[in-house]
Each structure stands twice: as structure tokens, then as C-alpha cells.
Design a protein around this motif. Structure first.
Motif, PDB file in Angstrom:
ATOM      1  N   LEU A 388     -35.946 112.608  -3.860  1.00  0.00           N
ATOM      2  CA  LEU A 388     -36.739 111.821  -2.929  1.00  0.00           C
ATOM      3  C   LEU A 388     -37.234 110.548  -3.611  1.00  0.00           C
ATOM      4  O   LEU A 388     -37.224 110.433  -4.841  1.00  0.00           O
ATOM      5  CB  LEU A 388     -37.935 112.636  -2.425  1.00  0.00           C
ATOM      6  N   SER A 389     -37.691 109.611  -2.814  1.00  0.00           N
ATOM      7  CA  SER A 389     -38.197 108.357  -3.352  1.00  0.00           C
ATOM      8  C   SER A 389     -39.483 108.596  -4.140  1.00  0.00           C
ATOM      9  O   SER A 389     -40.328 109.402  -3.751  1.00  0.00           O
ATOM     10  CB  SER A 389     -38.445 107.369  -2.209  1.00  0.00           C
ATOM     11  N   ALA A 390     -39.624 107.875  -5.223  1.00  0.00           N
ATOM     12  CA  ALA A 390     -40.829 108.000  -6.035  1.00  0.00           C
ATOM     13  C   ALA A 390     -42.044 107.381  -5.355  1.00  0.00           C
ATOM     14  O   ALA A 390     -43.173 107.610  -5.790  1.00  0.00           O
ATOM     15  CB  ALA A 390     -40.612 107.345  -7.401  1.00  0.00           C
ATOM     16  N   GLU A 391     -41.834 106.605  -4.294  1.00  0.00           N
ATOM     17  CA  GLU A 391     -42.934 105.962  -3.575  1.00  0.00           C
ATOM     18  C   GLU A 391     -43.295 106.699  -2.298  1.00  0.00           C
ATOM     19  O   GLU A 391     -44.004 106.156  -1.451  1.00  0.00           O
ATOM     20  CB  GLU A 391     -42.554 104.520  -3.243  1.00  0.00           C
ATOM     21  N   PRO A 433     -52.881 106.093  11.324  1.00  0.00           N
ATOM     22  CA  PRO A 433     -54.022 105.159  11.290  1.00  0.00           C
ATOM     23  C   PRO A 433     -53.990 104.193  12.469  1.00  0.00           C
ATOM     24  O   PRO A 433     -52.923 103.795  12.944  1.00  0.00           O
ATOM     25  CB  PRO A 433     -53.833 104.437   9.954  1.00  0.00           C
ATOM     26  N   ARG A 434     -55.174 103.830  12.949  1.00  0.00           N
ATOM     27  CA  ARG A 434     -55.265 102.878  14.050  1.00  0.00           C
ATOM     28  C   ARG A 434     -54.900 101.473  13.597  1.00  0.00           C
ATOM     29  O   ARG A 434     -54.300 100.708  14.355  1.00  0.00           O
ATOM     30  CB  ARG A 434     -56.679 102.898  14.628  1.00  0.00           C
ATOM     31  N   GLN A 435     -55.289 101.135  12.379  1.00  0.00           N
ATOM     32  CA  GLN A 435     -54.949  99.839  11.810  1.00  0.00           C
ATOM     33  C   GLN A 435     -53.897 100.034  10.728  1.00  0.00           C
ATOM     34  O   GLN A 435     -53.978 100.985   9.940  1.00  0.00           O
ATOM     35  CB  GLN A 435     -56.190  99.160  11.208  1.00  0.00           C
ATOM     36  N   PRO A 436     -52.866  99.177  10.680  1.00  0.00           N
ATOM     37  CA  PRO A 436     -51.824  99.348   9.645  1.00  0.00           C
ATOM     38  C   PRO A 436     -52.404  99.199   8.248  1.00  0.00           C
ATOM     39  O   PRO A 436     -53.285  98.376   8.001  1.00  0.00           O
ATOM     40  CB  PRO A 436     -50.830  98.238   9.974  1.00  0.00           C
ATOM     41  N   ILE A 437     -51.887 100.017   7.334  1.00  0.00           N
ATOM     42  CA  ILE A 437     -52.309  99.966   5.937  1.00  0.00           C
ATOM     43  C   ILE A 437     -51.414  98.983   5.197  1.00  0.00           C
ATOM     44  O   ILE A 437     -50.183  99.082   5.284  1.00  0.00           O
ATOM     45  CB  ILE A 437     -52.251 101.362   5.295  1.00  0.00           C
ATOM     46  N   PRO A 438     -51.972  98.003   4.491  1.00  0.00           N
ATOM     47  CA  PRO A 438     -51.146  96.998   3.812  1.00  0.00           C
ATOM     48  C   PRO A 438     -50.172  97.634   2.820  1.00  0.00           C
ATOM     49  O   PRO A 438     -50.516  98.559   2.075  1.00  0.00           O
ATOM     50  CB  PRO A 438     -52.176  96.111   3.100  1.00  0.00           C
ATOM     51  N   ASN A 439     -48.937  97.124   2.835  1.00  0.00           N
ATOM     52  CA  ASN A 439     -47.888  97.521   1.889  1.00  0.00           C
ATOM     53  C   ASN A 439     -47.549  99.003   1.967  1.00  0.00           C
ATOM     54  O   ASN A 439     -47.127  99.599   0.973  1.00  0.00           O
ATOM     55  CB  ASN A 439     -48.288  97.168   0.452  1.00  0.00           C
ATOM     56  N   MET A 440     -47.729  99.623   3.121  1.00  0.00           N
ATOM     57  CA  MET A 440     -47.370 101.033   3.272  1.00  0.00           C
ATOM     58  C   MET A 440     -46.740 101.265   4.637  1.00  0.00           C
ATOM     59  O   MET A 440     -47.284 100.846   5.668  1.00  0.00           O
ATOM     60  CB  MET A 440     -48.586 101.952   3.102  1.00  0.00           C
ATOM     61  N   GLU A 441     -45.580 101.942   4.638  1.00  0.00           N
ATOM     62  CA  GLU A 441     -44.904 102.340   5.869  1.00  0.00           C
ATOM     63  C   GLU A 441     -45.317 103.770   6.202  1.00  0.00           C
ATOM     64  O   GLU A 441     -45.063 104.690   5.423  1.00  0.00           O
ATOM     65  CB  GLU A 441     -43.386 102.253   5.707  1.00  0.00           C
ATOM     66  N   VAL A 442     -45.931 103.960   7.333  1.00  0.00           N
ATOM     67  CA  VAL A 442     -46.417 105.262   7.760  1.00  0.00           C
ATOM     68  C   VAL A 442     -45.488 105.799   8.846  1.00  0.00           C
ATOM     69  O   VAL A 442     -45.310 105.162   9.887  1.00  0.00           O
ATOM     70  CB  VAL A 442     -47.862 105.182   8.275  1.00  0.00           C
ATOM     71  N   VAL A 443     -44.892 106.959   8.580  1.00  0.00           N
ATOM     72  CA  VAL A 443     -44.006 107.632   9.535  1.00  0.00           C
ATOM     73  C   VAL A 443     -44.765 108.823  10.100  1.00  0.00           C
ATOM     74  O   VAL A 443     -45.014 109.800   9.385  1.00  0.00           O
ATOM     75  CB  VAL A 443     -42.689 108.068   8.871  1.00  0.00           C
ATOM     76  N   ALA A 444     -45.145 108.741  11.372  1.00  0.00           N
ATOM     77  CA  ALA A 444     -45.889 109.816  12.028  1.00  0.00           C
ATOM     78  C   ALA A 444     -44.915 110.722  12.774  1.00  0.00           C
ATOM     79  O   ALA A 444     -44.109 110.247  13.584  1.00  0.00           O
ATOM     80  CB  ALA A 444     -46.923 109.239  12.987  1.00  0.00           C
ATOM     81  N   VAL A 445     -44.967 112.023  12.509  1.00  0.00           N
ATOM     82  CA  VAL A 445     -44.035 112.991  13.100  1.00  0.00           C
ATOM     83  C   VAL A 445     -44.838 114.060  13.820  1.00  0.00           C
ATOM     84  O   VAL A 445     -46.017 114.311  13.514  1.00  0.00           O
ATOM     85  CB  VAL A 445     -43.128 113.613  12.023  1.00  0.00           C
ATOM     86  N   THR A 446     -44.178 114.700  14.788  1.00  0.00           N
ATOM     87  CA  THR A 446     -44.810 115.768  15.555  1.00  0.00           C
ATOM     88  C   THR A 446     -44.136 117.122  15.371  1.00  0.00           C
ATOM     89  O   THR A 446     -44.748 118.163  15.604  1.00  0.00           O
ATOM     90  CB  THR A 446     -44.811 115.424  17.044  1.00  0.00           C
ATOM     91  N   ALA A 451     -39.517 115.301  10.950  1.00  0.00           N
ATOM     92  CA  ALA A 451     -39.806 115.069   9.527  1.00  0.00           C
ATOM     93  C   ALA A 451     -38.534 115.102   8.692  1.00  0.00           C
ATOM     94  O   ALA A 451     -38.367 114.297   7.769  1.00  0.00           O
ATOM     95  CB  ALA A 451     -40.795 116.131   9.039  1.00  0.00           C
ATOM     96  N   LEU A 452     -37.615 116.004   8.996  1.00  0.00           N
ATOM     97  CA  LEU A 452     -36.346 116.062   8.255  1.00  0.00           C
ATOM     98  C   LEU A 452     -35.496 114.826   8.532  1.00  0.00           C
ATOM     99  O   LEU A 452     -34.803 114.333   7.640  1.00  0.00           O
ATOM    100  CB  LEU A 452     -35.596 117.334   8.614  1.00  0.00           C
ATOM    101  N   GLU A 453     -35.526 114.320   9.763  1.00  0.00           N
ATOM    102  CA  GLU A 453     -34.798 113.102  10.075  1.00  0.00           C
ATOM    103  C   GLU A 453     -35.400 111.896   9.375  1.00  0.00           C
ATOM    104  O   GLU A 453     -34.675 110.974   8.982  1.00  0.00           O
ATOM    105  CB  GLU A 453     -34.802 112.869  11.589  1.00  0.00           C
ATOM    106  N   ALA A 454     -36.707 111.889   9.179  1.00  0.00           N
ATOM    107  CA  ALA A 454     -37.360 110.761   8.501  1.00  0.00           C
ATOM    108  C   ALA A 454     -37.001 110.688   7.026  1.00  0.00           C
ATOM    109  O   ALA A 454     -37.134 109.630   6.408  1.00  0.00           O
ATOM    110  CB  ALA A 454     -38.872 110.878   8.657  1.00  0.00           C
ATOM    111  N   LEU A 455     -36.503 111.788   6.448  1.00  0.00           N
ATOM    112  CA  LEU A 455     -36.106 111.766   5.040  1.00  0.00           C
ATOM    113  C   LEU A 455     -34.816 110.992   4.833  1.00  0.00           C
ATOM    114  O   LEU A 455     -34.497 110.646   3.703  1.00  0.00           O
ATOM    115  CB  LEU A 455     -35.933 113.204   4.525  1.00  0.00           C
TER     116      LEU A 455
END
Length: 455
Positions: A388-391, A433-446, A451-455
Motif C-alpha cells: 500500500l502507499s506510504a501516504e 469532513p465538511r471542509q476539505p483538509i489541505p493536501n489530503m485526499e479523503v475517500v469516504a466509503v459506506t 473500500a476495496l475498490e478505493a485501494l
């Protein structure tokens, strides 16, 4: 005068229930071989009455709305990590119990704390296991100030209370409660009755004279505090110092606290100069290798009042046994087996023929369900041998129907991950989050499949 007859009771060391005779199993907690004999002190004369604590209001009844709500005064212990675990500092008149395995650093931590406190307040250190020369040698080796700390080598609780009442210290350390003894109890020190009565008298002394009493307690081989279970009920705060002999880091965890939050975590490092505070524990648990390996993922757990980033590792290998092994270190093994069934049913991945080994790096024990999604992602990464990605950072609870449920304090977890340089997060949709977090991509899953597809 007629001779006073000594009464005997049989008390369970686990739950504190008493019985008229010995029996193999406790009728209350259903534990075996926990009934111990306890000799009771003679009953006081009928004319005597109970003398209340000094802070009592003389037996007057008050309305709940009339009680004074002023904040309890606290004073610092000298360690911010210890203050955090205690709920903000030491409360005068409180009884604190610190337990841990031999060599964990209980006496070292308390000696450092008392030497620091003695520079501002009157402090008394009572040692019952070591001589005064041994304690002085340790303080000299650690380079601590020794000019103001009062020392006493005594095991009699009555003598300790009399001397403390004469010297009037503000903080008293009892090292340890297992060697203390009360004259009225006939059993040997360390027994159920001795530990029970010694702790009760010291707690009563703390309340009557508004003195903070810190008691050191031993633990059994399974990590629980030795002695009767009522020992944990009569004190105000129970703290456990954990750490393996091959690790230089120690974790201080609060199990009970009447003056603050429970499950707080403080991290210390054992050095040549004693215990040192670790202000950024996430940096320790994220000491990863240069090359990213499969089965490794970073998750954000919540310890007390702060987030903590730890690395979760999983290793899956084809099993030669008819019953594959399931080993979890730092996690609940039963929950891991449940998540394997969820992965098969709702993720379409069969791992029944695989040996599964899971480890939380750094010796951290994770008890919350926010590690479910990270555990499943780590196992699928190892199963497919796909690093997986280190980030990437992951957290979320997984239900039996494959849904991803939100966890508390999601915004604070994301901010902690962004502070440490993580650029991508897979989290429950309820924690988006309601407001985007700088320099971070947030993937919200249900669901798990998302979640497996987001990998």
C-alpha cells in the motif's frame, strides 16, 4: 475481662465477596480457587461511633443544587504525560494506585516525581521494599535533587500515619502496598486482609488530612493488580505502567479515575537519566522502513483525549494444517476471526486456508473498533502481496453486513494524520469532513466493497 474471640471470614480476591466457609468456586464471580481466609479485627465497643472525614459537613443533608461546584485544586507532578493520565494533575486528598510489572519503572517514575515536587511542596517517600541507601543510590545515579525530599523506611501503617501526621507532608508515596501491614490483622503482609486494610487506612488518612497518597502495587502474571479486587474500588485513581523488558518505551494508562477521563495514555522513554516524556508518540510508532512492504497500513486510534497514529501489520501464508492459525498481538483475536468471515461473505475473498498473523507495532494495545477497516485492508494487502502507499491512512468500524460505520472524533483523527504528512485517507462516509483538509485526499466509503475498490 473475657478474651476477645478472633473472627474469620473467607473473601474472594477477584470480586471481594465474603463467605462463612471456604469453597472452591466463588458464588458471585464464578471464579475458581480465589477464596482466601481473612481474619477480622475485633469489633469496637458499642459506645464508639464512626468518625467521619475532615471534609464531611457534619452529617448535614444538602440539596444537590446547593453543593459547591468549585473546580478541584490540582498541582503538577512535573511530568505532563503523568498529568494527562491523572486528569490534569494531582488532586489533594486523593488516593492513587500505580501498578506494573517488576522493572517497568514504577519506583523510578515516582522518585523523579517526588524529587521534583519536594522543591515546591513538602513530600514524604516511604519505602518498604528497599533500604534508604538503595533509594539514595538510585537518586544519585539519576542526578536528582535530594536536598528536600523526606525519606522513611517503614512497613507499619500505624507508624506511617503517625509520622505523616507529625511531619504534615502534602504528598506521600507508599512503595509498595503489598509489604504494608496493620497491627490488628494477624495474617502475613501481602495477604488479602493485610492489603485490604492497609489500603483502607491509607485512603482514610488521605481524606482526613487532605494529603495525596500514591501507592505502588504489584501485578500478577496475567497483568492484573495483585491483591483483593476491592483494592481498586477504594482508591480514586488506578494507573498501570506497561512495557516489555526488550523495549525502552513505557506506556502509562489510566484504568479508573474519579477526577478525569479513563483510558488516557502517556508515553515515556527509559534512558540512563530515568524516564523521559515522549511528547509526540505517533512519531515513535510510525518508524517505518524505507521500502514499503505488503500487509502494512497506518491507522488512527483514539487514546483518551488525543489521536494516535500506529502501524498495523498483517501476514498471511498458506497453511499446511487442517486448522489454520490465527494470532493477533495488540488486537482482539475473536474480532479478527469475525472480520475474516465478513471479508469472505461481503468482500468475496476466501482466506480459510491461510495462517493469519496480525501485529500492532510498538506494543500498543488497540481496544476500539476503529481499527476494523485498517485490519481488513492490511490482510488483503498481504494476501495479494500488494504493498500500500506510504501516504495512506485508514480508520473505520466494520459491521457484520459489510457496512462501514463512523467512529468518534473523525475530524481530529484526520487532522493528526495530515500533520504527519499523510496525503490520502479511507474513512467512513459519516466521518467525511465538511471542509476539505489541505493536501489530503479523503475517500469516504459506506461498504466494504467500496473500500476495496478505493485501494
Amino acid at each position: 475481662m473475657a478474651k476477645t474471640k478472633t473472627k474469620t471470614a473467607y473473601v474472594c480476591t477477584e470480586c471481594g465477596a465474603d463467605f462463612p466457609r471456604w469453597q472452591g468456586q466463588c458464588g458471585e464471580c464464578k471464579e475458581w480457587n480465589t477464596i482466601s481466609e481473612m481474619r477480622l479485627a475485633p469489633t469496637p465497643a458499642s459506645g464508639s461511633r464512626y468518625q467521619g472525614y475532615a471534609g464531611d459537613q457534619g452529617g448535614q443533608v444538602q440539596r444537590l443544587s446547593e453543593i459547591n461546584l468549585e473546580e478541584l485544586p490540582r498541582f503538577s507532578s512535573g511530568f505532563q504525560e503523568l498529568n494527562r493520565v491523572l486528569g490534569g494533575g494531582i488532586v489533594p486528598g486523593s488516593a492513587i494506585l500505580i501498578g506494573g510489572h517488576p522493572g517497568a519503572g514504577k519506583s523510578t517514575l515516582l522518585l523523579q516525581t517526588m524529587c521534583w515536587l519536594a522543591q515546591q511542596k513538602k513530600a514524604l517517600y516511604v519505602t518498604g521494599e528497599e533500604s534508604l541507601q538503595q533509594v539514595a543510590m538510585r537518586a544519585s545515579r539519576l542526578g536528582l535533587p535530594t536536598d528536600k525530599l523526606l525519606m522513611l523506611a517503614e512497613t507499619s501503617v500505624e507508624q506511617i500515619c503517625n509520622i505523616a501526621q507529625r511531619e504534615k507532608p502534602e504528598v506521600v508515596v507508599i512503595d509498595s502496598i503489598q509489604v504494608m501491614q496493620v497491627a490488628d490483622i494477624q495474617s502475613a503482609p501481602g495477604g488479602v486482609s493485610q492489603v485490604r486494610e492497609s489500603a483502607a487506612q491509607l485512603t482514610r488518612f488521605a481524606k482526613q488530612h487532605n494529603v495525596a497518597v500514591v501507592m505502588v502495587g504489584h501485578v500478577t502474571k496475567d497483568g492484573t493488580l495483585a491483591g483483593p479486587k476491592v483494592l481498586e474500588h477504594c482508591i480514586d485513581c488506578s494507573v498501570l505502567l506497561e512495557g516489555s523488558s526488550d523495549s525502552r518505551y513505557r506506556t502509562l494508562r489510566s484504568n479508573k479515575n474519579r477526577f478525569g477521563a479513563v483510558n488516557e495514555l502517556g508515553v515515556f522513554a527509559m534512558t540512563e537519566g530515568g524516564l523521559r516524556e515522549v511528547t509526540n508518540p505517533s512519531a515513535i510508532f510510525l518508524n517505518r522502513g524505507e521500502q514499503q512492504a505488503s500487509g502494512s497500513v497506518v491507522m488512527v486510534i483514539w487514546e483518551g483525549t488525543r489521536p494516535l497514529l500506529v502501524e498495523l501489520q498483517a501476514l498471511l501464508d498458506y497453511s499446511q494444517l487442517s486448522n489454520p492459525r490465527r494470532v493477533a498481538v495488540g488486537l482482539d483475536q475473536n474480532r479478527m476471526s469475525m472480520l475474516l468471515a465478513v471479508m469472505h461473505r461481503h468482500g468475496g475473498v476466501q482466506m480459510a486456508d491461510q495462517d493469519v498473523f496480525v501485529n500492532v507495532v510498538g506494543g500498543v494495545k488497540v481496544e476500539e473498533t476503529a481499527a476494523d477497516l485498517a485490519l481488513l485492508i492490511a490482510m488483503i494487502s498481504s494476501f495479494r502481496n500488494n504493498p500500500l502507499s506510504a501516504e495512506l491512512v485508514v480508520f473505520g468500524e466494520v459491521g457484520l453486513s459489510g457496512e462501514i460505520r463512523p467512529v468518534p472524533s473523525g475530524q481530529e483523527r484526520l487532522q493528526e494524520a495530515a500533520k504527519h504528512g499523510f496525503r490520502r485517507a479511507i474513512i467512513p462516509k459519516g466521518n467525511a469532513p465538511r471542509q476539505p483538509i489541505p493536501n489530503m485526499e479523503v475517500v469516504a466509503v459506506t461498504t466494504l466493497s467500496e473500500a476495496l475498490e478505493a485501494l
